[in-house]
Each structure stands twice: as structure tokens, then as C-alpha cells.
Design a protein around this motif. Sequence first.
Motif, PDB file in Angstrom:
ATOM      1  N   ALA A  59      15.811  32.396   9.960  1.00 24.87           N
ATOM      2  CA  ALA A  59      16.274  33.846  10.789  1.00 24.87           C
ATOM      3  C   ALA A  59      17.819  33.539  11.176  1.00 24.87           C
ATOM      4  O   ALA A  59      18.290  34.079  10.250  1.00 24.87           O
ATOM      5  CB  ALA A  59      16.011  34.259  11.220  1.00 24.87           C
ATOM      6  N   ALA A  60      17.999  32.664  11.619  1.00 26.78           N
ATOM      7  CA  ALA A  60      19.654  32.514  12.581  1.00 26.78           C
ATOM      8  C   ALA A  60      20.206  31.824  11.374  1.00 26.78           C
ATOM      9  O   ALA A  60      21.490  31.917  11.256  1.00 26.78           O
ATOM     10  CB  ALA A  60      19.643  31.028  13.449  1.00 26.78           C
ATOM     11  N   ALA A  61      19.586  31.019  10.150  1.00 26.98           N
ATOM     12  CA  ALA A  61      20.807  30.880   9.375  1.00 26.98           C
ATOM     13  C   ALA A  61      20.734  31.927   8.344  1.00 26.98           C
ATOM     14  O   ALA A  61      22.342  31.788   7.473  1.00 26.98           O
ATOM     15  CB  ALA A  61      20.285  29.650   8.214  1.00 26.98           C
ATOM     16  N   SER A  62      20.598  32.873   7.990  1.00 30.23           N
ATOM     17  CA  SER A  62      20.260  33.707   7.483  1.00 30.23           C
ATOM     18  C   SER A  62      21.726  34.751   7.682  1.00 30.23           C
ATOM     19  O   SER A  62      22.501  36.187   7.535  1.00 30.23           O
ATOM     20  CB  SER A  62      19.743  34.790   6.786  1.00 30.23           C
ATOM     21  OG  SER A  62      18.707  35.489   8.444  1.00 30.23           O
ATOM     22  N   ASN A  63      22.078  35.036   9.614  1.00 30.21           N
ATOM     23  CA  ASN A  63      23.293  35.831   9.938  1.00 30.21           C
ATOM     24  C   ASN A  63      24.024  35.232   9.100  1.00 30.21           C
ATOM     25  O   ASN A  63      24.832  34.161   8.925  1.00 30.21           O
ATOM     26  CB  ASN A  63      23.155  34.768  11.288  1.00 30.21           C
ATOM     27  CG  ASN A  63      23.935  35.790  12.086  1.00 30.21           C
ATOM     28  OD1 ASN A  63      24.891  36.412  12.210  1.00 30.21           O
ATOM     29  ND2 ASN A  63      23.493  36.273  13.710  1.00 30.21           N
ATOM     30  N   PRO A  64      24.611  37.066   9.306  1.00 31.07           N
ATOM     31  CA  PRO A  64      26.037  36.600   8.268  1.00 31.07           C
ATOM     32  C   PRO A  64      27.184  36.157   9.134  1.00 31.07           C
ATOM     33  O   PRO A  64      28.953  36.062   8.409  1.00 31.07           O
ATOM     34  CB  PRO A  64      26.225  38.103   7.454  1.00 31.07           C
ATOM     35  CG  PRO A  64      25.305  38.999   8.411  1.00 31.07           C
ATOM     36  CD  PRO A  64      24.344  38.072   9.150  1.00 31.07           C
ATOM     37  N   SER A  65      28.158  36.453  10.597  1.00 33.30           N
ATOM     38  CA  SER A  65      28.628  35.955  10.851  1.00 33.30           C
ATOM     39  C   SER A  65      28.688  34.781  11.975  1.00 33.30           C
ATOM     40  O   SER A  65      30.219  34.382  11.705  1.00 33.30           O
ATOM     41  CB  SER A  65      28.275  37.286  12.302  1.00 33.30           C
ATOM     42  OG  SER A  65      27.339  36.276  13.112  1.00 33.30           O
ATOM     43  N   PRO A  66      28.219  33.413  11.432  1.00 28.27           N
ATOM     44  CA  PRO A  66      28.902  32.624  11.623  1.00 28.27           C
ATOM     45  C   PRO A  66      30.261  31.780  11.298  1.00 28.27           C
ATOM     46  O   PRO A  66      30.434  32.046  10.247  1.00 28.27           O
ATOM     47  CB  PRO A  66      27.898  31.185  11.637  1.00 28.27           C
ATOM     48  CG  PRO A  66      26.436  32.165  11.063  1.00 28.27           C
ATOM     49  CD  PRO A  66      26.719  33.448  10.534  1.00 28.27           C
ATOM     50  N   PRO A  67      30.695  30.962  11.532  1.00 25.26           N
ATOM     51  CA  PRO A  67      31.892  30.611  11.326  1.00 25.26           C
ATOM     52  C   PRO A  67      31.980  29.318  10.609  1.00 25.26           C
ATOM     53  O   PRO A  67      30.688  29.149  10.461  1.00 25.26           O
ATOM     54  CB  PRO A  67      32.662  30.128  12.700  1.00 25.26           C
ATOM     55  CG  PRO A  67      31.692  29.989  13.415  1.00 25.26           C
ATOM     56  CD  PRO A  67      30.549  31.161  13.741  1.00 25.26           C
ATOM     57  N   ALA A  68      32.820  29.452   9.559  1.00 27.80           N
ATOM     58  CA  ALA A  68      32.798  28.904   8.915  1.00 27.80           C
ATOM     59  C   ALA A  68      32.541  27.254   9.164  1.00 27.80           C
ATOM     60  O   ALA A  68      31.460  25.992   8.512  1.00 27.80           O
ATOM     61  CB  ALA A  68      33.723  28.409   7.897  1.00 27.80           C
ATOM     62  N   GLU A  69      32.480  26.545  10.337  1.00 29.60           N
ATOM     63  CA  GLU A  69      32.428  25.475  10.868  1.00 29.60           C
ATOM     64  C   GLU A  69      30.949  25.764  10.994  1.00 29.60           C
ATOM     65  O   GLU A  69      30.329  24.176  10.860  1.00 29.60           O
ATOM     66  CB  GLU A  69      33.257  25.440  12.080  1.00 29.60           C
ATOM     67  CG  GLU A  69      33.061  23.562  12.886  1.00 29.60           C
ATOM     68  CD  GLU A  69      33.199  22.144  11.424  1.00 29.60           C
ATOM     69  OE1 GLU A  69      32.666  21.297  11.212  1.00 29.60           O
ATOM     70  OE2 GLU A  69      34.306  22.373  10.238  1.00 29.60           O
ATOM     71  N   ARG A  70      30.832  25.978  11.600  1.00 25.06           N
ATOM     72  CA  ARG A  70      29.108  26.102  12.011  1.00 25.06           C
ATOM     73  C   ARG A  70      28.157  26.434  10.846  1.00 25.06           C
ATOM     74  O   ARG A  70      26.873  25.185  11.091  1.00 25.06           O
ATOM     75  CB  ARG A  70      28.851  27.854  12.601  1.00 25.06           C
ATOM     76  CG  ARG A  70      27.070  27.583  12.758  1.00 25.06           C
ATOM     77  CD  ARG A  70      26.601  26.698  14.209  1.00 25.06           C
ATOM     78  NE  ARG A  70      27.900  27.269  15.798  1.00 25.06           N
ATOM     79  CZ  ARG A  70      27.719  26.703  16.177  1.00 25.06           C
ATOM     80  NH1 ARG A  70      27.633  25.070  16.386  1.00 25.06           N
ATOM     81  NH2 ARG A  70      28.738  27.015  17.143  1.00 25.06           N
ATOM     82  N   LEU A  71      28.793  26.784   9.507  1.00 28.32           N
ATOM     83  CA  LEU A  71      27.995  26.787   8.397  1.00 28.32           C
ATOM     84  C   LEU A  71      27.316  25.664   8.249  1.00 28.32           C
ATOM     85  O   LEU A  71      26.928  24.794   7.272  1.00 28.32           O
ATOM     86  CB  LEU A  71      28.063  27.579   7.410  1.00 28.32           C
ATOM     87  CG  LEU A  71      28.229  29.248   7.627  1.00 28.32           C
ATOM     88  CD1 LEU A  71      29.199  29.786   6.698  1.00 28.32           C
ATOM     89  CD2 LEU A  71      26.867  29.476   7.511  1.00 28.32           C
ATOM     90  N   HIS A  72      29.109  24.871   8.412  1.00 27.58           N
ATOM     91  CA  HIS A  72      29.396  23.357   7.804  1.00 27.58           C
ATOM     92  C   HIS A  72      27.848  22.570   8.396  1.00 27.58           C
ATOM     93  O   HIS A  72      27.446  21.450   7.847  1.00 27.58           O
ATOM     94  CB  HIS A  72      30.153  22.584   8.300  1.00 27.58           C
ATOM     95  CG  HIS A  72      30.916  22.818   6.665  1.00 27.58           C
ATOM     96  ND1 HIS A  72      31.637  22.110   5.533  1.00 27.58           N
ATOM     97  CD2 HIS A  72      32.856  24.128   6.324  1.00 27.58           C
ATOM     98  CE1 HIS A  72      31.813  23.231   5.226  1.00 27.58           C
ATOM     99  NE2 HIS A  72      32.620  23.932   5.271  1.00 27.58           N
ATOM    100  N   GLU A  73      28.383  22.793   9.996  1.00 32.71           N
ATOM    101  CA  GLU A  73      26.670  21.970  10.931  1.00 32.71           C
ATOM    102  C   GLU A  73      25.523  22.002  10.534  1.00 32.71           C
ATOM    103  O   GLU A  73      24.987  21.702  10.312  1.00 32.71           O
ATOM    104  CB  GLU A  73      27.309  22.285  12.162  1.00 32.71           C
ATOM    105  CG  GLU A  73      27.878  21.936  13.154  1.00 32.71           C
ATOM    106  CD  GLU A  73      28.457  22.982  14.111  1.00 32.71           C
ATOM    107  OE1 GLU A  73      27.766  23.544  14.376  1.00 32.71           O
ATOM    108  OE2 GLU A  73      29.394  22.682  15.047  1.00 32.71           O
ATOM    109  N   LEU A  74      25.237  23.611   9.886  1.00 30.19           N
ATOM    110  CA  LEU A  74      23.907  23.401   9.028  1.00 30.19           C
ATOM    111  C   LEU A  74      23.881  22.761   8.193  1.00 30.19           C
ATOM    112  O   LEU A  74      22.967  22.240   7.290  1.00 30.19           O
ATOM    113  CB  LEU A  74      23.710  25.117   8.597  1.00 30.19           C
ATOM    114  CG  LEU A  74      22.598  25.832   8.914  1.00 30.19           C
ATOM    115  CD1 LEU A  74      22.997  27.294   8.890  1.00 30.19           C
ATOM    116  CD2 LEU A  74      21.572  25.528   7.943  1.00 30.19           C
TER     117      LEU A  74
END
Length: 66
Positions: free
Chosen positions: A36-51
Motif C-alpha cells: 500500500a505504501a508503495a502505491s502512494n502517489p506522493s513519494p519523491p523520485a529518490e524514495r521511488l529509487h530506494e524502493l
Amino acid sequence: MLSDPDARVRRAAGAGPLLPPDLTAALLRAPEAAEAAASNPSPPAERLHELLDLAGIPRSQRPAPP
């Protein structure tokens, strides 16, 4: 809501776009709420890279941004 004993409540909180990035990051580390947290639309790009790093996807294999 993040400490609610019901995992469904934590998942709903994790998907909320108003959840601050630091709390979203905490939920990414919780197995019952990570999806669910991974589907959150608001993380910044760096957070997505961490994922993607956590998923084991090397940066060299990721498509270049448009």
C-alpha cells in the motif's frame, strides 16, 4: 493510524497521498503495509529509487526518465 492493530487500517494510511514521506518510508519497511505504501502517489523520485533498490532492481536496468 500507523500504530493501529488492524493491518487494513495501516495499509489504508500508507496509500494516502497526504501521508508525509517519512511515514510512508516507515510503512515501506512493514511487510503488511509495504504494498500500500508503495502505491502512494506522493513519494519523491529518490524514495521511488530506494524502493526499486529494495526490490533488487539495479539502476542500470531501469528505463531512463522521459
